[in-house]
Design an enzyme around this catalytic site. Structure first.
Site, mmCIF file in Angstrom:
data_model
loop_
_atom_site.group_PDB
_atom_site.id
_atom_site.type_symbol
_atom_site.label_atom_id
_atom_site.label_comp_id
_atom_site.label_asym_id
_atom_site.label_seq_id
_atom_site.Cartn_x
_atom_site.Cartn_y
_atom_site.Cartn_z
ATOM 1 N N LYS A 218 -8.074 12.776 9.717
ATOM 2 C CA LYS A 218 -6.664 12.931 10.036
ATOM 3 C C LYS A 218 -5.875 12.115 9.010
ATOM 4 C CE LYS A 218 -3.839 10.553 12.277
ATOM 5 N NZ LYS A 218 -2.727 10.720 11.267
ATOM 6 N N GLU A 295 -9.882 -1.484 9.812
ATOM 7 C CA GLU A 295 -9.204 -2.325 8.831
ATOM 8 C C GLU A 295 -7.738 -2.313 9.206
ATOM 9 O OE1 GLU A 295 -6.763 -3.085 5.898
ATOM 10 O OE2 GLU A 295 -7.802 -1.493 4.814
ATOM 11 N N CYS A 329 -2.054 -3.485 2.175
ATOM 12 C CA CYS A 329 -2.486 -4.347 3.278
ATOM 13 C C CYS A 329 -2.922 -5.720 2.796
ATOM 14 C CB CYS A 329 -3.617 -3.673 4.053
ATOM 15 S SG CYS A 329 -4.984 -3.143 3.007
#
Length: 522
Positions: A218, A295, A329
Site C-alpha cells: 500500500k 520504523e 525520519c
C-alpha cells in the site's frame, strides 16, 4: 517552471490550504485526462494509472480515483484507483497463491531476477528520479540520490538471497542430528510513506522477494507513481504474477490497513511512518501474532561540542537537517550547541541556509523543494510560532513562501527553549532550532528526553567523548562526526517508540522463519 525563491526576500504571505481530493470518475474519462499528464518521461510506459493485482493492471471496482498533485505547482499529475476492502482481499489472495510457487524457487533464481530488476532500475534512472521529483517535490539531483539508494537495496538483497545460511547444532541427545534451516515467512504486507517513495519500498520488498516471500504493497496516496513504476520494471525483470501486488487507496485507508494486518493469510507486516499509526498497526497485527517491522517516528538530536570541527559540523547539519527539505525520519530535529561555539555556529549556519534556492525540483538551480502538502506547512509554522512565543530568536525564514505549491522558507531559530514544541515533536520540515548547552552530562540528558529514539548525531574531536556519547545516546543509529548514516548494508531502525526490527543489512532475516529439524535414528 516555478522560479526559485531567494531567501533574502522572504515573504510572510499565506495561501489557502489545499485539501486532498477524492473523485468518483468514469474510467474512460480518467484515461483521456491522464493521457496528457505532465510527466515528460523518456519512456512514458513507466507511468501507470492503475493498481496491480495478480499480474494485471486494474481499476477500482467502484471506478473511483485519487488525484495526485505536484506539491511544487499544485497541478494534477494524474489519478490512481481508490481501492478498498474487496480489492485488498483479492491482492492478498493472489499473493497467497503465488507464495506456493515463489517460495519454492531457488535462491539463485530469485537472485537473478532481482539483479535484472536492479539493471532495469539503473537503466531508467532519469525517468524514475523525475517521477520522484514530480510527486514528492525533492530536487532532481536529490531524487537521483534516492533512486541510487533505492536500487542499492535491490542489489544488496539479491546478494543476500544466496547467503541465507542455516547451521548444524551439536546434539545433547545421542543418535540425533540437529539441522536449522531458514524458510520464507509467507505473504507480507508493506505500508510505506511518501518522503522516500522509491527507497522505502525496495528496502522492504527487496528483502521480502529475496527471502521467497510474496507481497501486497500500500503506497501513500501522495506518491503512488514511483511504486507503480517499480512494479512495472519488476514485472519486466521476470517477477511472476501475484508475487507483487499494489493496492492504492486514500479514503479507505483504515479498512485497507486493517485487512493488511488482520488477514490470516498475511504472516508479516512491515511499516514505515508515524509512531501513532505504527501503534495502531501493531495492535491489529497482534490479533494473529504476526511478525512485524515498524520504523516509526524520530526526533533526532544533533550535538555540537566545543571541540568539534565547526566546518564539518556545519556541513553535517546542512545535509542532515535540510535533506528532503527536512522531511526525513532521521533528520536532525533538536540541535544542541555548546556555549563556547554557539554564536559562531548559529551565525555561520544562518549564512549557509540563506544561500539556499527554494523552488520546483525540476529547476536546475533549486537546492530545496516544497513540503509535501499544506498540513506539513501548517505544522512547521506552528513550531516556529511556538518557539518564538517562548523566547526564541528568528535568524532566518519563519514563514511559507508565496505562490502555488507548499513551500516554506528554510528557517533558523536561535535560543530555542528546551521545552519548545519543536524540541518535543518531530517537525518534518526545514526548521533548524538551536538550543545552547553547557556540559556533556546536560546534553545527554536533553538528547535522551524523548519517547522516541531513531537516530542521533554529534560532532567532537575527543576520542573518549566519541565513545561515551555514542554509547549513551538512546537511539538505534548514531552518526559520529557525520550527518549521513543511511546505506543498504547497515541495520536501519530505532529503539523506544521509534519502532522495532531492522531493515537493510541482514534484514532478510526479518522475512524468514527459523526451523529446527531434529533427525533421529542415526
Amino acid at each position: 517552471m516555478r522560479p526559485p525563491h531567494r531567501l533574502a526576500s522572504v515573504s510572510l504571505v499565506f495561501t489557502a490550504r489545499l485539501k486532498p481530493q477524492f473523485i468518483p470518475r468514469h474510467p474512460a474519462l480518467r484515461y483521456r485526462m491522464t493521457s496528457t499528464s505532465p510527466f515528460g518521461l523518456k519512456e512514458p510506459s513507466l507511468v501507470r494509472h492503475q493498481a496491480f493485482i495478480d499480474g494485471k493492471w486494474v481499476d477500482a471496482k467502484e471506478g473511483a480515483v485519487i488525484r495526485v498533485t505536484n506539491p511544487a505547482t499544485a497541478e494534477e499529475l494524474g489519478t490512481v484507483p481508490e481501492m478498498g476492502l474487496a480489492e485488498t482481499k483479492e491482492a492478498i489472495k493472489a499473493a497467497s497463491k503465488a507464495f506456493k510457487t515463489w517460495s519454492k524457487t531457488t535462491a539463485k533464481h530469485r537472485h537473478d531476477i532481482l539483479m535484472k530488476w536492479f539493471a532495469l532500475m539503473r537503466e531508467h534512472t532519469d525517468d524514475l528520479a523525475r517521477l520522484i521529483t514530480l510527486e514528492n517535490g525533492k530536487p532532481f539531483a536529490e531524487a537521483k540520490g534516492e533512486h541510487a539508494y533505492s536500487s542499492s537495496f535491490v542489489e544488496w538483497f539479491a546478494e543476500e538471497a544466496v547467503r541465507t545460511y542455516g547451521e548444524v547444532v551439536p546434539s545433547a541427545i545421542p543418535n540425533i542430528r540437529n539441522v536449522v534451516v531458514k524458510q520464507p515467512i509467507g505473504v507480507v504486507s508493506i505500508l510505506t510513506p511518501w518522503n522516500f517513495p522509491s527507497a522505502m519500498i525496495t528496502r522492504k520488498l527487496g528483502a521480502a522477494l529475496a527471502a521467497g516471500c510474496t507481497a501486497v504493497i500500500k503506497p501513500p496516496p501522495e506518491t503512488p507513481f514511483s511504486a507503480l513504476a517499480l512494479v512495472e520494471l519488476a514485472t519486466r525483470a521476470g517477477v511472476p504474477p501475484g508475487v507483487i501486488n499494489v493496492v492504492t487507496t486514500q479514503t479507505n485507508v483504515a479498512e485497507v490497513g486493517r485487512e493488511m494486518c488482520e488477514n490470516t493469510a498475511v504472516k508479516k507486516v512491515s511499516f514505515t511512518g508515524s509512531t501513532p499509526v505504527a501503534k495502531l498497526l501493531y495492535g491489529m497485527a497482534a490479533s494473529t501474532l504476526k511478525k512485524v517491522s515498524l520504523e516509526a517516528g524520530g526526533n533526532a538530536p544533533f550535538i555540537v561540542f566545543d571541540d568539534a570541527d565547526i566546518d564539518a559540523a556545519i556541513e553535517g547539519v546542512i545535509v542532515c537537517k535540510f535533506r528532503g527539505t527536512g522531511q526525513t525520519c532521521v533528520c536532525a530535529n533538536r540541535i544542541y550547541v555548546q556555549s563556547g561555539v554557539y554564536a559562531e555556529f548559529a551565525s555561520r549556519l544562518a549564512e549557509r541556509v540563506a544561500a539556499f534556492k527554494v523552488g520546483n525540483g525540476l529547476d536546475k538551480d533549486t537546492t530545496h523543494g516544497p513540503l509535501i502538502h499544506e498540513r506539513a506547512v501548517e505544522k512547521v509554522q506552528r513550531h516556529v510560532d511556538d518557539a518564538i512565543a517562548q523566547g526564541a530568536q528568528l535568524l532566518l525564514g519563519g514563514a511559507r513562501l508565496p505562490g502555488a505549491g507548499s513551500f516554506f522558507a528554510p528557517t533558523v531559530l536561535a535560543d530555542v527553549p528546551a521545552g519548545a514544541l519543536v524540541n518535543k515533536e518531530e517537525t518534518f520540515g526545514p526548521l533548524a532550532a538551536l538550543t545552547r548547552f553547557e556540559t556533556e552530562e546536560e546534553v545527554i540528558r536533553l538528547a535522551n528526553d524523548a519517547p522516541v529514539g531513531l537516530a542521533g548525531y554529534f560532532f567532537s574531536k575527543d576520542a573518549g567523548r566519541v565513545w561515551r556519547v555514542a554509547e549513551a545516546l538512546e537511539v538505534g543509529m548514531v552518526g559520529s562526526n557525520t550527518g549521513l548514516i543511511s546505506q543498504a548494508a547497515i541495520p536501519f531502525g530505532g529503539v523506544k517508540e521509534s519502532g522495532l526490527g531492522r531493515e537493510g543489512g541482514h534484514g532478510i532475516e526479518e522475512y524468514m522463519n527459523v526451523k529446527l529439524i531434529a533427525f533421529g535414528g542415526i
